[in-house]
Design a protein around this motif. Structure first.
Motif, PDB file in Angstrom:
ATOM      1  N   THR A 261       0.817  -1.219   0.000  1.00  0.00           N
ATOM      2  CA  THR A 261       0.000   0.000   0.000  1.00  0.00           C
ATOM      3  C   THR A 261       0.846   1.262   0.000  1.00  0.00           C
ATOM      4  OG1 THR A 261      -0.121  -0.169   2.420  1.00  0.00           O
ATOM      5  CG2 THR A 261      -1.969  -1.098   1.146  1.00  0.00           C
ATOM      6  N   LYS A 262       2.167   1.138   0.252  1.00  0.00           N
ATOM      7  CA  LYS A 262       3.029   2.316   0.281  1.00  0.00           C
ATOM      8  C   LYS A 262       4.188   2.232  -0.708  1.00  0.00           C
ATOM      9  CE  LYS A 262       2.257   3.382   5.197  1.00  0.00           C
ATOM     10  NZ  LYS A 262       2.935   3.571   6.514  1.00  0.00           N
ATOM     11  N   GLY A 263       4.281   1.144  -1.476  1.00  0.00           N
ATOM     12  CA  GLY A 263       5.388   1.054  -2.399  1.00  0.00           C
ATOM     13  C   GLY A 263       5.590  -0.346  -2.952  1.00  0.00           C
ATOM     14  N   THR A 264       6.676  -0.524  -3.712  1.00  0.00           N
ATOM     15  CA  THR A 264       6.996  -1.783  -4.372  1.00  0.00           C
ATOM     16  C   THR A 264       8.392  -2.239  -3.973  1.00  0.00           C
ATOM     17  OG1 THR A 264       5.592  -1.298  -6.290  1.00  0.00           O
ATOM     18  CG2 THR A 264       7.364  -2.895  -6.627  1.00  0.00           C
ATOM     19  N   LEU A 265       8.507  -3.535  -3.723  1.00  0.00           N
ATOM     20  CA  LEU A 265       9.795  -4.151  -3.382  1.00  0.00           C
ATOM     21  C   LEU A 265      10.205  -5.075  -4.507  1.00  0.00           C
ATOM     22  CD1 LEU A 265      12.087  -4.942  -1.357  1.00  0.00           C
ATOM     23  CD2 LEU A 265      10.492  -6.635  -0.416  1.00  0.00           C
ATOM     24  N   SER A 266      11.365  -4.809  -5.111  1.00  0.00           N
ATOM     25  CA  SER A 266      11.929  -5.666  -6.158  1.00  0.00           C
ATOM     26  C   SER A 266      12.872  -6.661  -5.501  1.00  0.00           C
ATOM     27  CB  SER A 266      12.673  -4.832  -7.195  1.00  0.00           C
ATOM     28  OG  SER A 266      13.288  -5.658  -8.171  1.00  0.00           O
ATOM     29  N   VAL A 267      12.529  -7.948  -5.599  1.00  0.00           N
ATOM     30  CA  VAL A 267      13.233  -9.028  -4.901  1.00  0.00           C
ATOM     31  C   VAL A 267      14.153  -9.749  -5.894  1.00  0.00           C
ATOM     32  CG1 VAL A 267      12.931 -11.159  -3.568  1.00  0.00           C
ATOM     33  CG2 VAL A 267      11.246  -9.304  -3.362  1.00  0.00           C
ATOM     34  N   PRO A 268      15.404 -10.014  -5.526  1.00  0.00           N
ATOM     35  CA  PRO A 268      16.304 -10.705  -6.464  1.00  0.00           C
ATOM     36  C   PRO A 268      15.961 -12.179  -6.630  1.00  0.00           C
ATOM     37  CG  PRO A 268      17.417 -10.312  -4.385  1.00  0.00           C
ATOM     38  CD  PRO A 268      16.095  -9.612  -4.294  1.00  0.00           C
ATOM     39  N   ASP A 269      16.657 -12.832  -7.512  1.00  0.00           N
ATOM     40  CA  ASP A 269      16.431 -14.235  -7.850  1.00  0.00           C
ATOM     41  C   ASP A 269      16.431 -15.098  -6.580  1.00  0.00           C
ATOM     42  OD1 ASP A 269      16.455 -16.820  -8.834  1.00  0.00           O
ATOM     43  OD2 ASP A 269      18.031 -16.455 -10.323  1.00  0.00           O
ATOM     44  N   PRO A 270      15.309 -15.778  -6.266  1.00  0.00           N
ATOM     45  CA  PRO A 270      15.255 -16.586  -5.049  1.00  0.00           C
ATOM     46  C   PRO A 270      16.071 -17.869  -5.119  1.00  0.00           C
ATOM     47  CG  PRO A 270      13.240 -16.874  -6.296  1.00  0.00           C
ATOM     48  CD  PRO A 270      14.022 -15.795  -6.989  1.00  0.00           C
ATOM     49  N   ASN A 271      16.666 -18.134  -6.268  1.00  0.00           N
ATOM     50  CA  ASN A 271      17.583 -19.269  -6.400  1.00  0.00           C
ATOM     51  C   ASN A 271      18.959 -18.947  -5.817  1.00  0.00           C
ATOM     52  OD1 ASN A 271      18.498 -21.825  -7.238  1.00  0.00           O
ATOM     53  ND2 ASN A 271      19.174 -21.059  -9.209  1.00  0.00           N
ATOM     54  N   ASN A 272      19.182 -17.665  -5.485  1.00  0.00           N
ATOM     55  CA  ASN A 272      20.467 -17.214  -4.969  1.00  0.00           C
ATOM     56  C   ASN A 272      20.331 -16.712  -3.533  1.00  0.00           C
ATOM     57  OD1 ASN A 272      21.660 -17.730  -7.492  1.00  0.00           O
ATOM     58  ND2 ASN A 272      21.088 -15.704  -8.250  1.00  0.00           N
ATOM     59  N   PHE A 273      21.456 -16.543  -2.864  1.00  0.00           N
ATOM     60  CA  PHE A 273      21.466 -16.048  -1.492  1.00  0.00           C
ATOM     61  C   PHE A 273      21.629 -14.538  -1.424  1.00  0.00           C
ATOM     62  CE2 PHE A 273      22.375 -20.481  -1.096  1.00  0.00           C
ATOM     63  CZ  PHE A 273      21.819 -20.864   0.111  1.00  0.00           C
ATOM     64  N   GLY A 274      22.177 -13.944  -2.477  1.00  0.00           N
ATOM     65  CA  GLY A 274      22.381 -12.501  -2.525  1.00  0.00           C
ATOM     66  C   GLY A 274      21.606 -11.871  -3.666  1.00  0.00           C
ATOM     67  N   GLY A 275      22.077 -10.722  -4.118  1.00  0.00           N
ATOM     68  CA  GLY A 275      21.424 -10.034  -5.227  1.00  0.00           C
ATOM     69  C   GLY A 275      20.979  -8.640  -4.837  1.00  0.00           C
ATOM     70  N   ALA A 276      20.647  -7.853  -5.863  1.00  0.00           N
ATOM     71  CA  ALA A 276      20.268  -6.454  -5.653  1.00  0.00           C
ATOM     72  C   ALA A 276      18.805  -6.343  -5.233  1.00  0.00           C
ATOM     73  CB  ALA A 276      20.516  -5.646  -6.924  1.00  0.00           C
ATOM     74  N   ILE A 277      18.554  -5.557  -4.189  1.00  0.00           N
ATOM     75  CA  ILE A 277      17.204  -5.272  -3.703  1.00  0.00           C
ATOM     76  C   ILE A 277      16.900  -3.822  -4.021  1.00  0.00           C
ATOM     77  CG2 ILE A 277      15.723  -5.114  -1.653  1.00  0.00           C
ATOM     78  CD1 ILE A 277      17.651  -7.155  -0.340  1.00  0.00           C
ATOM     79  N   ARG A 278      15.700  -3.582  -4.559  1.00  0.00           N
ATOM     80  CA  ARG A 278      15.308  -2.214  -4.888  1.00  0.00           C
ATOM     81  C   ARG A 278      13.908  -1.931  -4.344  1.00  0.00           C
ATOM     82  NH1 ARG A 278      18.007  -4.321  -9.314  1.00  0.00           N
ATOM     83  NH2 ARG A 278      19.901  -3.188  -9.906  1.00  0.00           N
ATOM     84  N   HIS A 285      10.137   8.835  -7.861  1.00  0.00           N
ATOM     85  CA  HIS A 285      10.251   8.809  -9.316  1.00  0.00           C
ATOM     86  C   HIS A 285      10.952   7.564  -9.834  1.00  0.00           C
ATOM     87  CE1 HIS A 285       8.613  12.808  -9.787  1.00  0.00           C
ATOM     88  NE2 HIS A 285       9.480  13.278  -8.897  1.00  0.00           N
ATOM     89  N   ASP A 286      11.656   6.857  -8.978  1.00  0.00           N
ATOM     90  CA  ASP A 286      12.407   5.690  -9.453  1.00  0.00           C
ATOM     91  C   ASP A 286      12.682   4.757  -8.272  1.00  0.00           C
ATOM     92  OD1 ASP A 286      13.659   4.005 -11.196  1.00  0.00           O
ATOM     93  OD2 ASP A 286      15.113   5.489 -11.904  1.00  0.00           O
ATOM     94  N   PHE A 287      13.169   3.565  -8.604  1.00  0.00           N
ATOM     95  CA  PHE A 287      13.583   2.607  -7.585  1.00  0.00           C
ATOM     96  C   PHE A 287      14.947   3.006  -7.025  1.00  0.00           C
ATOM     97  CE2 PHE A 287      10.407   0.113  -9.730  1.00  0.00           C
ATOM     98  CZ  PHE A 287       9.914  -0.751  -8.756  1.00  0.00           C
ATOM     99  N   LYS A 288      15.156   2.741  -5.749  1.00  0.00           N
ATOM    100  CA  LYS A 288      16.476   2.942  -5.150  1.00  0.00           C
ATOM    101  C   LYS A 288      16.970   1.616  -4.593  1.00  0.00           C
ATOM    102  CE  LYS A 288      14.785   4.312  -0.546  1.00  0.00           C
ATOM    103  NZ  LYS A 288      14.822   5.342   0.509  1.00  0.00           N
ATOM    104  N   GLU A 289      18.270   1.378  -4.722  1.00  0.00           N
ATOM    105  CA  GLU A 289      18.837   0.126  -4.227  1.00  0.00           C
ATOM    106  C   GLU A 289      19.001   0.183  -2.710  1.00  0.00           C
ATOM    107  OE1 GLU A 289      22.584  -2.865  -5.218  1.00  0.00           O
ATOM    108  OE2 GLU A 289      21.735  -1.558  -6.770  1.00  0.00           O
ATOM    109  N   VAL A 290      18.710  -0.942  -2.070  1.00  0.00           N
ATOM    110  CA  VAL A 290      18.795  -1.052  -0.617  1.00  0.00           C
ATOM    111  C   VAL A 290      19.933  -2.000  -0.277  1.00  0.00           C
ATOM    112  CG1 VAL A 290      17.576  -1.736   1.488  1.00  0.00           C
ATOM    113  CG2 VAL A 290      16.314  -0.665  -0.398  1.00  0.00           C
ATOM    114  N   PRO A 291      20.864  -1.603   0.584  1.00  0.00           N
ATOM    115  CA  PRO A 291      21.975  -2.506   0.932  1.00  0.00           C
ATOM    116  C   PRO A 291      21.501  -3.707   1.738  1.00  0.00           C
ATOM    117  CG  PRO A 291      22.009  -0.549   2.320  1.00  0.00           C
ATOM    118  CD  PRO A 291      20.963  -0.309   1.272  1.00  0.00           C
ATOM    119  N   LEU A 292      22.195  -4.827   1.603  1.00  0.00           N
ATOM    120  CA  LEU A 292      21.869  -6.011   2.383  1.00  0.00           C
ATOM    121  C   LEU A 292      22.199  -5.753   3.850  1.00  0.00           C
ATOM    122  CD1 LEU A 292      23.138  -8.987   0.182  1.00  0.00           C
ATOM    123  CD2 LEU A 292      21.002  -7.708   0.050  1.00  0.00           C
TER     124      LEU A 292
END
Length: 371
Positions: A261-278, A285-292
């Protein structure tokens, strides 16, 4: 904390990363390996400095071994896990839990009767990326989750896999191959699934191997190769999961997204343990990357078995547990069943959303596993 003595059954390709697990997780002490191919087992034992090489029967008879990691092929998961439970061993099994839902239920019932644990891969949801995503959701960064999407779209394994036939036989297909990663991640992030609807098809009656070693060989297609599932979660969110071996031209779709209800979470490939989160918050106006914010973002397979070992010692619930794996298995079958029968399917096997890992857990601070 006293280490848990572990035996590994199955020394195929994936066994290497599990046999390395004691170097990352001090609770695990792998003392024996077993395989139908004894020579291969001996080679792995030498490579990873494992003391004993057993037949399966010898391993299950060894009173020193408390837990078995079952890395056999999927159609052997039930038989091997059943034998280990009957021998009084806790079991952590590679995905899927079993091929058949009823067999999975029998394993969990037996484990409960005997006071034993059953754990199951995938454990990628315990990696730094998906744990950080869970923290963002729990903190309300995107508000209340209302919907989710997951996409695993490709051209199939016949272009690269040395033995691709299984993927096109009954029990194979893109959902049973990759669905466990996506569905486990969804349950971790959003909670249990209560109802599914599915639609499936196959674009080709035969697939042609394009690897040089086996070029031109035809593989009959016996299972759906494009599978779409609609997922109704207990918390009210609605999900869409599409898995396909029929997308020949690639895709620009994300792996996973959660819409709140307040935004969108872009989740990385669930086959991996890491990856970029946005994250894109409402009004941005755009997605921002969130550090692990969590560790174990490299290939940390074995973390689920380590968490289960700590849970055995601490007397708490383990996270990559059999109940969640059974629901994942039932959901995959139900998606296919729904397509054939043309109706919604209510999910019968309940599970709980697993606890988030303790904040600050790291290889140098593993006592936090006790929480």
């Amino acid at each position: 904390m006293k280490k848990v003595k572990v035996g590994v059954i199955g020394t195929g390709t994936i066994s290497g990363i599990y046999l390395e697990a004691p170097t990352r997780f001090s609770i695990l002490d792998i003392v024996a390996v077993a395989d139908l191919n004894l020579e291969r087992a001996k080679e792995k034992a030498v490579e990873y400095n494992v003391k004993k090489v057993y037949t399966v029967e010898e391993m299950l008879a060894d009173p020193e071994i408390e837990m078995v990691i079952n890395l056999t092929i999927p159609k052997a998961h039930y038989e091997v896990t059943l034998a280990a439970l009957e021998a009084g061993k806790h079991v952590f099994v590679e995905k899927p839990l079993t091929i058949d839902v009823e067999e999975g239920k029998k394993l969990l019932e037996l484990a409960e009767q005997k006071g034993l644990r059953v754990g199951c891969a995938p454990d990628t949801f315990l990696g730094g990326a998906l744990q950080t995503c869970r923290k963002l959701i729990d903190e309300g960064v995107i508000g209340k989750p209302v919907a989710a999407t997951g996409f695993m779209l490709g051209a199939g394994p016949e272009g690269w896999h040395p033995a691709p036939d299984f993927y096109y036989q009954k029990g194979g297909g893109p959902m049973f191959d990759m669905g466990p990663y996506y569905l486990t991640a969804f349950i971790h992030l959003l909670g249990p699934i209560k109802r599914v609807t599915g639609s499936t098809q196959s674009a080709f009656e035969k697939r042609t191997v394009t690897r040089e070693e086996d070029y031109g060989r035809q593989i009959p297609v016996e299972t759906p190769t494009h599978v779409t599932g609609l997922l109704d979660f207990e918390n009210g969110a609605v999900g869409t999961l599409i898995t396909s071996f029929d997308v020949m031209g690639g895709t620009q779709l994300p792996c996973m997204e959660i819409y709140g209800t307040k935004g969108t979470l872009s989740v990385p490939d669930p086959n991996n343990f890491g990856g970029a989160i946005r994250v894109r918050e409402m009004g941005a106006h755009d997605f921002k990357e969130v550090p692990l914010e969590y560790g174990y973002s490299d290939n940390s397979r074995g973390i689920g078995a380590a968490d289960m070992a700590h849970a055995i010692r601490a007397g708490r619930n383990h996270r990559a547990n059999g109940q969640m794996a059974l629901q994942v298995l039932e959901v995959m079958h139900a998606i296919h069943e729904s397509s054939v029968e043309g109706k919604h399917i209510l999910i019968q096997n309940a599970c709980s959303r697993p606890e988030i890992l303790p904040f600050g857990l790291s290889q140098d601070n593993q006592e936090l596993f006790e929480k």
